[in-house]
Design an enzyme around this catalytic site. Structure first.
Site, short mmCIF file in Angstrom:
data_model
loop_
_atom_site.label_atom_id
_atom_site.label_comp_id
_atom_site.label_asym_id
_atom_site.label_seq_id
_atom_site.Cartn_x
_atom_site.Cartn_y
_atom_site.Cartn_z
N ASN A 144 2.20 -3.76 -9.45
CA ASN A 144 1.84 -2.35 -9.46
C ASN A 144 2.22 -1.64 -10.75
O ASN A 144 1.68 -0.58 -11.05
CB ASN A 144 2.49 -1.64 -8.26
N THR B 59 -0.69 3.56 19.78
CA THR B 59 -2.07 4.04 19.74
C THR B 59 -2.62 4.00 18.33
O THR B 59 -1.98 4.48 17.39
CB THR B 59 -2.15 5.47 20.29
N HIS C 81 -5.15 3.69 0.89
CA HIS C 81 -5.15 4.78 -0.09
C HIS C 81 -5.19 4.30 -1.53
O HIS C 81 -5.28 5.11 -2.45
CB HIS C 81 -3.97 5.74 0.14
N SER D 50 -3.53 -1.76 1.66
CA SER D 50 -3.38 -0.34 2.00
C SER D 50 -4.66 0.40 1.64
O SER D 50 -5.28 0.13 0.61
CB SER D 50 -2.20 0.27 1.25
N CYS E 67 6.72 4.74 -5.67
CA CYS E 67 7.69 4.55 -4.60
C CYS E 67 9.12 4.51 -5.12
O CYS E 67 10.07 4.55 -4.34
CB CYS E 67 7.39 3.26 -3.84
N GLN F 240 -2.11 -3.73 -4.57
CA GLN F 240 -2.72 -3.31 -5.83
C GLN F 240 -3.99 -4.09 -6.17
O GLN F 240 -4.79 -3.63 -6.99
CB GLN F 240 -1.72 -3.47 -6.97
#
Length: 409
Positions: free
Chosen positions: A158, A244, A208, A206, A359, A186
């Protein structure tokens, strides 16, 4: 604003938002219920599972949705240990509890591994990388043991964009009787990935990072692995992940996967060309500048990585990698300068970049990735990351280079 921090997150595509909206309003049913409203949500999840699987050459039932890449990474590591009491044992019948990873992994891997060691659940070996951030297959071969249960090596870093020789690493791992996981957060949707050709058993991704919603991710689990749930509760995700489902997020993830596959070749060529332009301009502006990570082909000096000499790089061709670096990643050290100050001055000109992983942005420590490839603390703190996206234009790259020139002078 010129946004050059797409490795941190991406802007959601309009078509992704459009796909999600009905499941935030009229199609709001719980997919675990049995009436029609619920069936609409359940069918939407099934379609998204097919869309995510199609992007990496997997089967839909091998895809399990999570809250993001971090949960998927933690599940991969802890899930491997849950196999210890079933099939993952040495020839002597002892439980396998040795895990191998690398020093440049995301904190979602490194901190989870540290916790597993603290809990006495696993013994961990972290492999070094060369100065371009590449793991040596020879080092992995030497580190593998009879009690190795899992090898976890990221697909692409990343911070410095280095892409690892996954197929070779996975082959060595399987020869030793262990499982292979890759954190592909990435790389997923940014470069071609085929889980069957690469031979990976587990893969994290991921939404996003590919112009989808935050808070949604996935773990690919090869169908022959009896993986168990890390979160206890209901029977969601085929009894593998209780809770859920985030239906709008999952629908958005699926839509983002469709867009990523359709645009991938063009995005790779376009972002790669703009990446090379920014590297060239930065090195012309500041001759002392040094590129962190693999150098793209045709941009200044040739590749220095010993892995190329070992012949582990794929040949060029359809779906192959032209070099070892992500198409949209530029990480450059400006010796004698302060990355923090450079970022402040760039933002004052409307340009957003970063000094490393989002992060870890709250940490005052130097980047563990840049330290692992041999940078001094001073050079570590003098390094900037620019991560390009599908909306990045040549004009924006030229404006960024012009701004850098003014600021550096």
């Amino acid at each position: 604003m010129i946004y050059l921090d797409n490795a941190a997150t991406t802007k959601m595509r309009g078509e992704v938002l459009e796909a999600m909206l009905p499941y935030l309003t009229e199609h709001y049913g719980n997919p675990s219920a049995t009436y029609g409203l619920a069936s609409e949500a359940a069918n939407a999840i099934a379609i998204a599972r097919e869309q995510a699987a199609d992007l990496i050459g997997a089967k839909p039932h091998e895809i399990f949705f999570t809250s993001g890449g971090t949960e998927a990474d933690n599940w991969a590591l802890r899930g491997a240990l849950l196999l210890v009491e079933t099939s993952m044992r040495t020839a002597e019948g002892k439980s396998k509890r040795h895990i191998i990873s690398s020093r440049i992994e995301h904190q979602a891997i490194l901190r989870c591994l540290k916790r597993l060691e603290e809990e006495g659940l696993a013994e961990v070996t972290l492999l070094p990388v060369d100065r371009e951030g590449l793991v040596s297959p020879a080092d992995l071969k030497d580190a593998l043991r009879p009690d190795t249960i899992l090898v976890s090596i990221m697909a692409a870093n990343n911070e410095i964009g280095s892409m690892e020789p996954l197929a070779k690493l996975a082959d060595l791992t399987h020869e030793a009787g262990a499982l292979f996981h890759t954190d592909a957060v990435q790389a997923f949707g940014q470069i071609p990935l085929d889980v069957k050709k690469l031979g990976v058993d587990l893969l994290s991704a991921s939404a996003h990072k590919i112009y989808g919603p935050k808070g949604t991710g996935m773990l690919y689990v090869r169908e022959t692995i009896p993986f168990r749930s890390m979160i206890q509760g209901g029977a969601q995700e085929k009894n593998r992940r209780a809770g859920t489902e985030n239906v709008p997020g999952i629908v958005g993830f699926g839509a983002a996967c469709v867009c990523a596959k359709k645009t991938l070749p063009d995005r790779m060529r376009r972002e790669g060309a703009l990446r090379n332009l920014l590297i060239k301009r930065a090195e012309e502006i500041y001759p002392a500048a040094r590129l962190n990570g693999p150098r793209p082909k045709g941009v200044g000096l040739a590749h220095r990585s010993s892995l190329l000499e070992q012949g582990t790089r794929d040949e060029e061709g359809p779906g192959k990698m032209p070099d070892w670096r992500l198409p949209g990643n530029v990480n450059i050290c400006f010796p004698g300068k302060s990355a923090e100050l450079l970022l402040i001055m760039l933002e004052a000109e409307g340009i957003l970049a970063s000094a490393g992983s989002a992060c870890a942005s709250g940490s005052l420590d130097p980047s563990h990735v840049l330290s692992a490839i041999g940078l001094s603390e001073d050079d570590n703190r003098a390094s900037l990351r620019f991560s390009l996206g599908e909306e990045t234009s040549r004009e924006e790259i030229e404006k960024t280079a012009d701004a850098l020139e003014r600021i550096l002078k």
